[in-house]
Motif scaffolding. Structure first.
Motif, mmCIF file in Angstrom:
data_model
loop_
_atom_site.group_PDB
_atom_site.id
_atom_site.type_symbol
_atom_site.label_atom_id
_atom_site.label_comp_id
_atom_site.label_asym_id
_atom_site.label_seq_id
_atom_site.Cartn_x
_atom_site.Cartn_y
_atom_site.Cartn_z
ATOM 1 N N GLU A 43 55.450 10.572 -23.185
ATOM 2 C CA GLU A 43 55.957 9.491 -22.332
ATOM 3 C C GLU A 43 54.944 9.109 -21.251
ATOM 4 O O GLU A 43 54.711 7.929 -20.999
ATOM 5 C CB GLU A 43 57.286 9.894 -21.700
ATOM 6 C CG GLU A 43 57.948 8.766 -20.944
ATOM 7 C CD GLU A 43 59.361 9.099 -20.536
ATOM 8 O OE1 GLU A 43 60.167 8.159 -20.475
ATOM 9 O OE2 GLU A 43 59.674 10.281 -20.288
ATOM 10 N N GLU A 44 54.337 10.102 -20.635
ATOM 11 C CA GLU A 44 53.359 9.833 -19.579
ATOM 12 C C GLU A 44 52.121 9.118 -20.114
ATOM 13 O O GLU A 44 51.651 8.144 -19.535
ATOM 14 C CB GLU A 44 52.957 11.133 -18.883
ATOM 15 C CG GLU A 44 54.066 11.731 -18.047
ATOM 16 C CD GLU A 44 53.712 13.093 -17.472
ATOM 17 O OE1 GLU A 44 52.609 13.627 -17.763
ATOM 18 O OE2 GLU A 44 54.545 13.635 -16.731
ATOM 19 N N SER A 47 52.806 5.531 -21.945
ATOM 20 C CA SER A 47 53.263 4.482 -21.023
ATOM 21 C C SER A 47 52.113 3.686 -20.420
ATOM 22 O O SER A 47 52.340 2.655 -19.787
ATOM 23 C CB SER A 47 54.093 5.095 -19.892
ATOM 24 O OG SER A 47 55.308 5.583 -20.397
ATOM 25 N N SER A 85 61.117 3.562 -24.177
ATOM 26 C CA SER A 85 60.676 3.719 -22.787
ATOM 27 C C SER A 85 59.178 3.506 -22.591
ATOM 28 O O SER A 85 58.751 3.110 -21.519
ATOM 29 C CB SER A 85 61.077 5.090 -22.243
ATOM 30 O OG SER A 85 60.287 6.120 -22.790
ATOM 31 N N VAL A 86 58.369 3.738 -23.615
ATOM 32 C CA VAL A 86 56.919 3.623 -23.437
ATOM 33 C C VAL A 86 56.389 2.221 -23.699
ATOM 34 O O VAL A 86 55.263 1.912 -23.363
ATOM 35 C CB VAL A 86 56.137 4.649 -24.290
ATOM 36 C CG1 VAL A 86 56.501 6.059 -23.880
ATOM 37 C CG2 VAL A 86 56.349 4.431 -25.770
ATOM 38 N N ASP A 87 57.171 1.376 -24.308
ATOM 39 C CA ASP A 87 56.821 -0.030 -24.485
ATOM 40 C C ASP A 87 55.538 -0.250 -25.291
ATOM 41 O O ASP A 87 54.678 -1.025 -24.914
ATOM 42 C CB ASP A 87 56.730 -0.731 -23.123
ATOM 43 C CG ASP A 87 56.765 -2.244 -23.257
ATOM 44 O OD1 ASP A 87 57.445 -2.739 -24.175
ATOM 45 O OD2 ASP A 87 56.093 -2.931 -22.463
#
Length: 129
Positions: A43-44, A47, A85-87
């Motif tokens: 996720e980090e 993103s 969430s990461v788009d």
């Protein structure tokens, strides 16, 4: 800087595509702390607006045996949320046999998703976007 990965996961970037490889699928999916650590890292890193595509490679998925159902339930719930969430524009899954297609079918996210039997083919598809 992203949190470190567990020993059962490796990360690489090829042609701007983030690649996470579960080198030990059984170890990853049976260790909830390691799984959460890998998902947080994904996720980090994914993103970052510069990253438009990601690949998840699951090695030795056939070794999950009877644990595959729980793993697929987790993928359906958590990985679908992560994908949204990461788009990223494209998300590819790489695994032996039917596992990549099965994982792809479990993802319910607003991202173009495909399954492959090799990272090379997945990178090519991701960069053709």
């Amino acid at each position: 800087m992203a949190k470190p990965l567990p020993e059962s996961v490796e990360h690489d970037v090829q042609n701007g595509v983030g690649i996470w490889t579960a080198t030990d699928a059984v170890g990853l999916f049976t260790d909830q702390e390691a799984l959460k650590q890998a998902e947080t890292h994904y996720e980090e890193v994914a993103s970052d607006p510069a990253m438009s595509a990601t690949i998840i490679q699951i090695n030795d998925a056939e070794q999950l045996g009877s644990g595959v159902r729980d793993s697929l339930d987790h993928i359906s719930d958590q990985w679908s949320e992560l994908a949204d969430s990461v788009d990223v524009d494209r998300l590819a899954y790489v695994a032996d046999g039917l596992m990549a297609m099965t994982v792809k079918a479990k993802i319910d996210a607003d991202v173009e998703t495909e399954s492959f039997d090799s990272v090379e083919k997945a990178v090519e598809w991701c960069t053709d976007a």
